[in-house]
Design a protein around this motif. Structure first.
Motif, mmCIF file in Angstrom:
data_model
loop_
_atom_site.group_PDB
_atom_site.id
_atom_site.type_symbol
_atom_site.label_atom_id
_atom_site.label_comp_id
_atom_site.label_asym_id
_atom_site.label_seq_id
_atom_site.Cartn_x
_atom_site.Cartn_y
_atom_site.Cartn_z
ATOM 1 N N ASN A 93 42.869 2.186 -30.290
ATOM 2 C CA ASN A 93 42.990 1.620 -28.956
ATOM 3 C C ASN A 93 42.618 2.644 -27.882
ATOM 4 O O ASN A 93 41.970 2.318 -26.881
ATOM 5 N N LYS A 139 38.911 3.027 -27.775
ATOM 6 C CA LYS A 139 38.273 1.814 -27.260
ATOM 7 C C LYS A 139 38.356 1.748 -25.743
ATOM 8 O O LYS A 139 37.390 1.377 -25.065
ATOM 9 N N HIS A 140 39.504 2.114 -25.191
ATOM 10 C CA HIS A 140 39.728 1.962 -23.749
ATOM 11 C C HIS A 140 39.673 3.277 -22.982
ATOM 12 O O HIS A 140 39.656 3.254 -21.750
ATOM 13 N N LYS A 178 41.525 6.292 -17.971
ATOM 14 C CA LYS A 178 41.094 4.942 -17.633
ATOM 15 C C LYS A 178 39.965 5.008 -16.621
ATOM 16 O O LYS A 178 39.942 5.872 -15.753
ATOM 17 N N THR A 216 35.395 0.330 -17.649
ATOM 18 C CA THR A 216 35.747 0.057 -19.052
ATOM 19 C C THR A 216 36.685 -1.121 -19.138
ATOM 20 O O THR A 216 37.348 -1.501 -18.173
ATOM 21 N N ASN A 217 36.742 -1.695 -20.320
ATOM 22 C CA ASN A 217 37.653 -2.812 -20.566
ATOM 23 C C ASN A 217 39.078 -2.274 -20.658
ATOM 24 O O ASN A 217 39.400 -1.516 -21.556
ATOM 25 N N THR A 218 39.908 -2.653 -19.742
ATOM 26 C CA THR A 218 41.265 -2.110 -19.687
ATOM 27 C C THR A 218 42.305 -3.096 -20.178
ATOM 28 O O THR A 218 43.483 -2.975 -19.881
ATOM 29 N N ASP A 219 41.838 -4.076 -20.911
ATOM 30 C CA ASP A 219 42.799 -5.041 -21.473
ATOM 31 C C ASP A 219 43.468 -4.426 -22.694
ATOM 32 O O ASP A 219 43.012 -4.547 -23.814
ATOM 33 N N HIS A 220 44.595 -3.739 -22.437
ATOM 34 C CA HIS A 220 45.286 -3.049 -23.519
ATOM 35 C C HIS A 220 46.216 -3.977 -24.294
ATOM 36 O O HIS A 220 46.996 -3.510 -25.112
ATOM 37 N N ASP A 224 51.418 2.242 -18.218
ATOM 38 C CA ASP A 224 50.068 1.878 -17.779
ATOM 39 C C ASP A 224 49.964 2.077 -16.270
ATOM 40 O O ASP A 224 50.634 1.392 -15.496
ATOM 41 N N TYR A 241 46.651 5.603 -19.592
ATOM 42 C CA TYR A 241 47.404 4.627 -20.384
ATOM 43 C C TYR A 241 48.073 5.395 -21.514
ATOM 44 O O TYR A 241 47.407 6.104 -22.273
#
Length: 351
Positions: free
Chosen positions: A264, A267-268, A297, A301-305, A334, A339
């Motif tokens: 994770n 990825k983020h 962060k 970027t995709n911040t859908d954690h 967050d 994060y």
């Protein structure tokens, strides 16, 4: 030798039944015989009470319980039992008492009639008392077996869910690592061979070494290191990665429990521009594991954690709850810049 003799007696079903009825006669024969010290008469009367009691007990155990109780038809069982109790009391026990026991053993007894409510209730209670222990034992056995079946089904359900949850990690992980290797080959990087070696170690661990409910924490951490090394090869110098681990001893842990949080972070916590950073700390002391993963962060970027390692936070939490119920805490921080996830795990049950 004496112990073996008694063990053989009690292990035989017929012997158990005989001992129960003899014990019942002796108990109530002595109890009622103390009133007038006429134990012979008391034992004789109790013996005459056996037919109705035995009919009630054996029909209940071998017919009503299998037909209704074991099928969870509780109301039908209660109604059928009450009807059986009434029939055995009126049609078997009451005639023996009214036409034989009372005239011979209680000649001075003035009965108020065959269907007198008071005497009928006394007869019903007298018959029913013999069924208390057998039915109580049957209820306990039913409850125990029911609980065992429930626990077995729950265990099988948990094991199935754990396998499903764990298997969800593999496709996503393989997809990421192949992308890493592909990127290195495109760049014609000299580290491609190293990446293949790291990948082979990861696959060996996944296919052969981690195919058990519990694995060595040392091996699990080595698995994480290999994964991080692969990511380092892919990102080269564009990301600052800090990894630290320290443990007072080697513990047992469920495999693939920590990797979703690390995946994770990559990825983020990475961006096309420089300045990305990831911090991973694993500390284990006095049977408590602390995993701290923090990443940078970026707005692009995709911040859908809510998705951790591609399997979703809910699944990660569910797996933790199945494997370590009430033995873990998961804290998430967050904010705009970073994060952070902190997992605390009690490894007491896994020694």
């Amino acid at each position: 030798m004496t112990n073996t003799f008694f063990k053989n007696i009690f292990s035989h079903r017929l012997s158990k039944h005989i001992l129960y009825w003899v014990g019942l006669i002796i108990f109530f024969g002595i109890t009622w015989g103390t009133y007038d010290n006429d134990y012979v008469r008391s034992f004789t009367i109790q013996t005459f009470g056996l037919p109705a009691r035995m009919v009630l007990v054996y029909i209940s155990i071998y017919m009503l319980i299998p037909k209704f109780l074991l099928k969870r038809k509780f109301i039908s069982f209660i109604v059928s039992y009450l009807i059986l109790l009434l029939v055995t009391s009126i049609c078997i026990q009451r005639p023996i008492i009214y036409f034989y026991v009372e005239p011979i053993y209680f000649p001075s007894w003035n009965s108020e009639g065959y269907f007198t409510i008071t005497e009928l209730m006394n007869t019903i209670l007298d018959v029913n008392i013999a069924a208390i222990i057998p039915l109580g034992f049957s209820f306990f056995k039913f409850y125990y077996n029911s609980q065992q079946r429930t626990l077995t089904l729950e265990k099988e359900k948990i094991e199935t869910e754990l396998i499903q949850l764990r298997n969800q990690v593999h496709p996503h992980f393989l997809f990421n690592t192949l992308n890493t290797l592909y990127a290195l080959i495109i760049k014609k990087s000299n580290t491609a061979e190293t990446a293949v070696l790291k990948l082979s170690k990861l696959m060996r661990y996944m296919l052969y070494e981690a195919n058990t409910p519990k694995v060595s924490l040392v091996k699990e951490i080595e698995y994480l290191k290999n994964y991080i090394d692969l990511e380092k090869l892919r990102f080269e110098d564009s990301i600052d990665i800090s990894f630290n681990s320290e443990s007072d001893k080697d513990y047992q842990i469920s495999p693939f429990l920590l990797i979703p949080f690390v995946e994770n972070a990559f990825k983020h916590g990475t961006s096309s521009s420089k300045g990305s950073w990831i911090v991973i700390n694993i500390f284990t002391k006095k049977r408590e594991l602390i995993l701290q993963v923090e990443n940078s962060k970026f707005s692009d970027t995709n911040t859908d954690h809510d998705s951790v390692g591609g399997i979703g936070f809910n699944n990660v939490k569910k797996r933790l709850q199945l494997l370590y119920p009430d033995q873990y805490s998961l804290k998430i921080d967050d904010n705009e810049l970073s994060y952070e996830v902190i997992l605390k795990l009690n490894l007491t049950k896994n020694l």
